[in-house]
Write an enzyme that holds these catalytic residues in place. Sequence first.
Site, short mmCIF file in Angstrom:
data_model
loop_
_atom_site.label_atom_id
_atom_site.label_comp_id
_atom_site.label_asym_id
_atom_site.label_seq_id
_atom_site.Cartn_x
_atom_site.Cartn_y
_atom_site.Cartn_z
N LYS A 19 -24.07 -37.56 6.73
CA LYS A 19 -24.29 -38.28 7.93
C LYS A 19 -22.68 -37.76 8.87
O LYS A 19 -23.09 -37.33 10.23
CB LYS A 19 -24.35 -39.68 7.97
CG LYS A 19 -25.58 -40.14 7.18
CD LYS A 19 -25.63 -41.70 7.20
CE LYS A 19 -24.57 -42.54 6.44
NZ LYS A 19 -24.43 -42.37 5.14
N ARG A 94 -27.35 -50.75 9.19
CA ARG A 94 -27.68 -50.63 7.74
C ARG A 94 -28.59 -51.68 7.19
O ARG A 94 -28.70 -51.77 6.03
CB ARG A 94 -26.33 -50.65 7.04
CG ARG A 94 -25.89 -49.30 6.52
CD ARG A 94 -24.37 -49.54 6.17
NE ARG A 94 -23.85 -48.47 5.18
CZ ARG A 94 -22.94 -47.58 5.46
NH1 ARG A 94 -22.64 -47.22 6.80
NH2 ARG A 94 -22.21 -46.93 4.54
N ARG A 133 -14.66 -35.37 -2.05
CA ARG A 133 -14.63 -35.21 -0.46
C ARG A 133 -13.04 -35.77 0.15
O ARG A 133 -12.59 -36.73 -0.53
CB ARG A 133 -15.61 -35.76 0.53
CG ARG A 133 -15.73 -37.12 0.25
CD ARG A 133 -17.08 -37.45 1.13
NE ARG A 133 -17.15 -38.97 1.18
CZ ARG A 133 -18.28 -39.63 1.88
NH1 ARG A 133 -18.92 -38.98 2.11
NH2 ARG A 133 -18.27 -41.12 1.95
N ARG A 167 -10.64 -41.32 0.97
CA ARG A 167 -11.13 -42.76 0.98
C ARG A 167 -11.23 -43.37 -0.30
O ARG A 167 -11.26 -43.07 -1.35
CB ARG A 167 -12.59 -42.96 1.68
CG ARG A 167 -12.73 -42.57 2.91
CD ARG A 167 -14.13 -42.36 3.44
NE ARG A 167 -14.94 -43.51 3.01
CZ ARG A 167 -16.15 -43.76 3.30
NH1 ARG A 167 -16.72 -42.62 4.31
NH2 ARG A 167 -16.92 -44.67 2.75
N ARG A 178 -22.36 -48.49 -3.84
CA ARG A 178 -22.63 -48.29 -2.37
C ARG A 178 -24.17 -47.69 -2.24
O ARG A 178 -25.00 -47.93 -1.27
CB ARG A 178 -21.82 -47.15 -1.71
CG ARG A 178 -20.40 -47.70 -1.40
CD ARG A 178 -19.43 -46.76 -1.51
NE ARG A 178 -19.66 -46.11 -0.30
CZ ARG A 178 -19.06 -44.74 -0.06
NH1 ARG A 178 -17.98 -44.48 -1.09
NH2 ARG A 178 -19.07 -43.82 0.84
P1 AMP Z 1 -19.17 -45.30 5.48
O1 AMP Z 1 -18.24 -44.86 6.08
O2 AMP Z 1 -20.45 -45.38 6.50
O3 AMP Z 1 -19.65 -44.79 4.06
O4 AMP Z 1 -18.87 -47.01 5.24
C1 AMP Z 1 -18.08 -47.65 4.34
C2 AMP Z 1 -18.05 -48.79 4.10
O5 AMP Z 1 -18.11 -49.62 5.29
C3 AMP Z 1 -19.51 -49.17 3.59
O6 AMP Z 1 -19.63 -49.08 2.21
C4 AMP Z 1 -19.50 -50.67 3.88
O7 AMP Z 1 -18.85 -51.42 3.14
C5 AMP Z 1 -18.95 -50.74 5.33
N1 AMP Z 1 -19.84 -50.45 6.26
C6 AMP Z 1 -19.97 -49.43 7.24
N2 AMP Z 1 -20.85 -49.48 8.28
C7 AMP Z 1 -21.68 -50.68 7.80
C8 AMP Z 1 -22.73 -51.32 8.28
N3 AMP Z 1 -23.29 -50.86 9.30
N4 AMP Z 1 -23.08 -52.68 7.87
C9 AMP Z 1 -22.33 -53.20 6.67
N5 AMP Z 1 -21.29 -52.44 6.26
C10 AMP Z 1 -20.81 -51.50 6.81
#
Ligand code: AMP
Length: 224
Positions: A19, A94, A133, A167, A178
């Site tokens: 994404k 989400r 990554r 990360r 996740r």
């Molecule tokens: P990402 O960078 O999109 O993989 O997000 C990393 C982490 O941030 C996720 O595993 C969640 O803990 C949190 N997170 C990001 N976006 C959301 C969302 N829309 N709703 C809830 N948690 C989120």
Amino acid sequence: MTAKTPAVLILLGPPGAGKGTQARMLEEKYGLVQLSTGDMLRAAVAAGTDAGKAAKAVMEAGNLVSDEIVINILRDRLTQDDCRKGVILDGFPRTTVQAEALDTLLAESGQKINAAVSLEVEDAAMVTRISGRYTCGTCGEGYHDTFKQPAKDGVCDKCGGTEFKRRADDNAETVASRLEAYHAQTAPLIAYYKGKGRLECIDAMGDIDAIAANLNAIVDKATA
Ligand code: AMP
């Protein structure tokens, strides 16, 4: 002539589906703004804000941060001027609650979702994709130990930066949580957007540029 309503695109897909990579490519090609709630939350954690303090442990465990926190962060971000160029939502919504909140927020400003694109991948490949990554610490360009290394070792192709970061949640154990959160809470959004006639699906297992070409065709059609 009436001004065109800013485009709103959503990228759906499990962690590791690409994404972020695709959102950055769309940002460059179409001048849209990538809105990653993950990036916003990581910034909040780094800045030690109240939202960041509440989110830190939840993110480290690979669970979803509360709808309330995420919706507030996104609402604030959407009111900033640059979003008038149109946005690509990467990692939001989400949950169904977030999807409904987004519909309400957009309706308030006369906007609508042009397309929600589901990047379809196999779970088994995601652990390898995610564990390898890393990104440039200066410009955020994404790299991978196996699939995409900088042309010159240790130097970012894009900005020449030499600092890279990984990360904290990109490890095998957290990835499992996740993925579980994705299937339980986010995958139902595929049916949600299908029901609204906004869903597009693309195979996201292949070559990054081939996926981008398919995505561009969808964006061209959805924003025409
Ligand atoms: P990402 O960078 O999109 O993989 O997000 C990393 C982490 O941030 C996720 O595993 C969640 O803990 C949190 N997170 C990001 N976006 C959301 C969302 N829309 N709703 C809830 N948690 C989120």
